[in-house]
Structures are given as structure tokens and as C-alpha cells.
Design an enzyme around this catalytic site. Structure first.
Site, PDB file in Angstrom:
ATOM      1  N   HIS A 233     -14.749  52.890 -11.843  1.00 56.53           N
ATOM      2  CA  HIS A 233     -14.727  54.339 -11.598  1.00 56.53           C
ATOM      3  C   HIS A 233     -15.457  55.085 -12.709  1.00 56.53           C
ATOM      4  O   HIS A 233     -16.475  55.710 -12.484  1.00 56.53           O
ATOM      5  CB  HIS A 233     -13.274  54.807 -11.480  1.00 56.53           C
ATOM      6  CG  HIS A 233     -13.116  56.232 -11.036  1.00 56.53           C
ATOM      7  ND1 HIS A 233     -14.168  57.039 -10.642  1.00 56.53           N
ATOM      8  CD2 HIS A 233     -12.004  57.007 -10.912  1.00 56.53           C
ATOM      9  CE1 HIS A 233     -13.698  58.232 -10.293  1.00 56.53           C
ATOM     10  NE2 HIS A 233     -12.405  58.235 -10.461  1.00 56.53           N
ATOM     11  N   HIS A 272     -23.201  53.954  -4.363  1.00 64.62           N
ATOM     12  CA  HIS A 272     -22.022  54.817  -4.317  1.00 64.62           C
ATOM     13  C   HIS A 272     -21.324  54.601  -2.994  1.00 64.62           C
ATOM     14  O   HIS A 272     -21.973  54.366  -1.964  1.00 64.62           O
ATOM     15  CB  HIS A 272     -22.435  56.290  -4.473  1.00 64.62           C
ATOM     16  CG  HIS A 272     -21.294  57.201  -4.782  1.00 64.62           C
ATOM     17  ND1 HIS A 272     -20.475  57.719  -3.808  1.00 64.62           N
ATOM     18  CD2 HIS A 272     -20.841  57.684  -5.965  1.00 64.62           C
ATOM     19  CE1 HIS A 272     -19.569  58.490  -4.385  1.00 64.62           C
ATOM     20  NE2 HIS A 272     -19.755  58.487  -5.686  1.00 64.62           N
ATOM     21  N   ASP A 327     -23.988  58.462 -12.887  1.00 68.08           N
ATOM     22  CA  ASP A 327     -23.882  57.726 -14.148  1.00 68.08           C
ATOM     23  C   ASP A 327     -25.235  57.302 -14.707  1.00 68.08           C
ATOM     24  O   ASP A 327     -25.355  57.033 -15.908  1.00 68.08           O
ATOM     25  CB  ASP A 327     -23.014  56.473 -13.956  1.00 68.08           C
ATOM     26  CG  ASP A 327     -21.577  56.823 -13.637  1.00 68.08           C
ATOM     27  OD1 ASP A 327     -21.029  57.713 -14.298  1.00 68.08           O
ATOM     28  OD2 ASP A 327     -21.009  56.197 -12.722  1.00 68.08           O
TER      29      ASP A 327
END
Length: 391
Positions: A233, A272, A327
Site C-alpha cells: 500500500h 494499480h 509512487d
């Protein structure tokens, strides 16, 4: 033995989706994601517009109230957040003392928020007014806690918050000991906005599940922190920077990624569960990194490596919906700001706290305790065998 048919249900039993993928758990006004076209909006406002025009404080008001504030409302809201920023001396002490034992920053954050609850006399009292006040306190104080953690893990004394700085500027000041430039303040403000909310991700769902039992808000936030701590996560941005450092120079990027893919290894910062196109938050951060690369050689090198990885990945896996997520470029931008990698996930939490408490408050408005089911796949009915007959 299974209750699931080809159509998904049998004899009134629920269908099964591993990881709850695609399962609807309720209604929310907080954010909307269209994963096919790479679209994200908070309360109907596209994330690109918020990143360009809003502030973390205004975005926090939006998520808590489901509308943008008036000028007067925003002024009062900011003042309340700034007043609540300070934390008890005992919380500073537990951060400092625990950090000496090498406790991870996210474990320190979980511990500090849990400990913070004992100083809130209203923690176990539920009312709309009190819950809103607790939400504001948690937003403000978590910022102070994460900045204190950032100093404690380096053996430095914490710096107290200043009430004349924005949330973004105050956090950087508490971390580094100097008031940031307007440019750095704005960059960090955008980072906080981009991480503020993202529908029903694992940590937000954890918070909603816990609060559904009508426990205290601190317990729900601690659960969310525990979920974010997991590498699936919140930790991918750290792995991205480690990968860029390992690659070293742009000319080694394609070969490095090709080897990892051949070994069927995951590439951090790509893919994702919801997005099957370019994550719009990644696009905003990439744009920031491009501007920073013009004046910073480290960012220029990291960005060039990142762009080569992105091009290679999209050419080879874009057809499967594998694109950069938030990210991938966030680590580059945070590294430029002088934030070390082990603080990346706490920064994620620093932005996301408003999304967590906004969902917690939304859950409480029309609450029903979560009680899902599982599909039993054990033995059919059997008789108990006395122990002396087993064997």
C-alpha cells in the site's frame, strides 16, 4: 464445496471477489476515480485543478464539508487547524525514546497516534460536533507527529510548530529547522493535496471498518496507519528511489527493467488496482520533477532514468493497463525537498489523514457495522472422533 455459481451467486449466497476487487461497500461523496481514462476528482473537482489552484487547507475543508469554503470559512478553518497543531510533551517523549531502538517511522506513527488518544477527554464520546473537532485535531497533530518522527529517527530534537505558517510550510520547518522557500512550500502543498484522498483504498477501508463498530476515532486512524504501513500500500515510493539509485545512469535503465521483467519481478511505481491508464497524480508530479530537473542535476538524472523506465514499461505492458502510479515520481520530488526515503510513507499519511477522517465522519452519518461473509471450503459435515480412536 462452494456456494458460488458461474453467475456469481447460488442459493442466496454472496458472490466472491478476491481482495474485494470491484465490490461496492457503500456510497461516498469524497472522490471519484475513472480508472479507464485516468481521472480523479475530489468532490467533483479534478485533481489537476486542485493541484494547480488549491491549498492543503482548502482541500481539507472540501473533503470534510463536500464543498469549497468561502473566504471567511477558510480563514476560520485554517486558524482552527493551526491552533490544534501542538502535541503533548509525553507524545514527543515516546517518539524520541522509541526512535532510539530503531523502530520504523510508520510504527512510531502508529504508536504516537494511539498514545495521543489518552490525552483527549472526548475520545470516546460520539456527537457530530465532537467528532468533527476530533477530526481537525487529528489532521493538525498528525502533521506535527510525522515531522517529529522525521527528526527523531536522525537523533535530533523535535521542533515545535509555528502558528503563522501553512500546513505545508510548518511541516517542512518542523522537519528541517528552517522556514522553506515559497517554491518548496508550494511543492510540498501539492504533494499533500495529491495524497489527501483516494476513494476506498486499503487504509481508508480499514478506518471505515473500525469506526463502524462505534469505537473511537483514534482507533480507526491507527488501523488506517497500520494498513498503510504495508509494502503493498504505502511503501512503493521508497522502492522506486532505491531502484533509481541502483540503476544509477539512464543508459542502464532499459536493460535493468528487462531483466526484472524476465524474472517476473514487479516494477515499483507501476500498475494499480483501479487505474488502467496513466495515474493523473503521477502526471502532476512528473511535471513538477521536469521543472526541478532544469536546476538540479540529481533530479535531472533520476527523471531521465524514470522517463526511460516509463517508456519501456508502456511499450511493453501498456496494453495490459500497466502505467505509472503516484509512487513513481513522488519519491523524486520528495528527495529534492530533502525528505529521506524512510519518511516517504509517513508523508503519505500526513496528506491522507484528512481523507481518513473525512471517510470516518461519512461512515458515522449512516453507519452499519461491517459484517461480511466468507465462502466455506472446509470438509463436509463430519462426526467428532474421540482422541483414543484417532489415528
Amino acid at each position: 464445496m462452494s456456494y458460488v455459481s458461474e453467475k456469481g451467486q447460488k442459493d442466496g449466497k454472496p458472490s466472491y471477489s478476491k481482495g474485494l476487487e470491484g465490490v461496492i461497500i457503500g456510497e461516498s461523496k469524497k472522490s471519484f476515480i475513472d480508472g479507464e481514462r485516468g481521472y480523479l476528482a475530489y468532490v467533483g473537482i479534478p485533481i489537476e485543478q486542485l493541484a494547480q489552484n488549491s491549498t492543503y487547507e482548502e482541500t481539507s475543508f472540501l473533503l470534510l464539508h463536500d464543498r469549497l469554503p468561502t473566504e471567511k470559512e477558510l480563514y476560520e478553518f485554517r486558524n482552527n487547524l493551526y491552533i490544534y497543531r501542538e502535541i503533548p510533551d509525553e507524545v514527543y517523549s515516546i517518539i524520541i525514546n522509541s526512535a532510539r531502538y530503531g523502530v520504523s517511522p510508520m510504527s512510531l506513527l502508529r504508536l504516537a497516534v494511539d498514545y495521543l488518544s489518552i490525552f483527549d477527554e472526548e475520545a470516546d464520546i460520539h456527537s457530530e460536533e465532537l467528532n468533527y473537532r476530533k477530526a481537525l485535531r487529528l489532521i493538525a497533530k498528525l502533521h506535527t507527529i510525522t515531522a517529529a518522527i522525521g527528526r527523531a529517527i536522525k537523533g535530533l530534537e523535535p521542533i515545535r510548530p509555528r502558528d503563522n505558517l501553512s500546513m505545508a510550510a510548518s511541516w517542512l520547518y518542523m522537519l528541517k529547522g528552517e522556514i522553506p522557500s515559497k517554491e518548496d512550500e508550494r511543492i510540498f502543498d501539492i504533494i499533500l493535496i495529491l495524497h489527501a484522498e483516494h476513494e476506498i483504498n486499503a487504509s481508508t477501508f480499514s478506518g471505515r471498518v473500525i469506526i463502524s463498530s462505534l469505537t473511537d476515532m483514534y482507533s480507526a486512524v491507527v488501523a488506517a496507519i497500520g494498513s498503510l504501513k504495508g509494502p503493498l500500500h504505502g511503501g512503493a515510493n521508497e522502492d522506486v528511489m532505491k531502484m533509481l539509485w541502483e540503476i544509477g545512469t539512464p543508459d542502464r535503465a532499459e536493460e535493468f527493467i528487462a531483466r526484472k521483467l524476465k524474472r517476473k519481478e514487479k516494477i515499483p511505481g507501476f500498475g494499480h488496482r483501479v487505474y488502467k491508464n496513466y495515474d493523473p497524480r503521477a502526471a502532476v508530479l512528473k511535471s513538477i520533477a521536469e521543472k526541478l530537473a532544469e536546476k538540479n542535476s540529481d533530479v535531472k538524472n533520476w527523471l531521465e532514468i524514470g522517463k526511460r523506465i516509463e517508456k519501456f514499461m508502456i511499450e511493453n505492458l501498456g496494453s495490459k493497463g500497466i502505467y505509472p502510479n503516484v509512487d513513481f515520481y513522488s519519491g523524486i520530488v520528495m528527495s529534492y525537498l530533502g525528505i529521506e526515503t524512510r519518511m516517504f510513507t509517513p508523508v503519505f499519511a500526513t496528506g491522507r489523514i484528512v481523507g481518513w477522517v473525512a471517510h470516518i465522519l461519512e461512515q458515522l452519518k449512516d453507519n452499519r457495522i461491517f459484517r461480511p461473509r466468507v465462502i466455506y471450503v472446509g470438509p463436509e459435515e463430519q462426526n467428532y472422533i474421540p482422541i483414543e480412536q484417532r489415528g
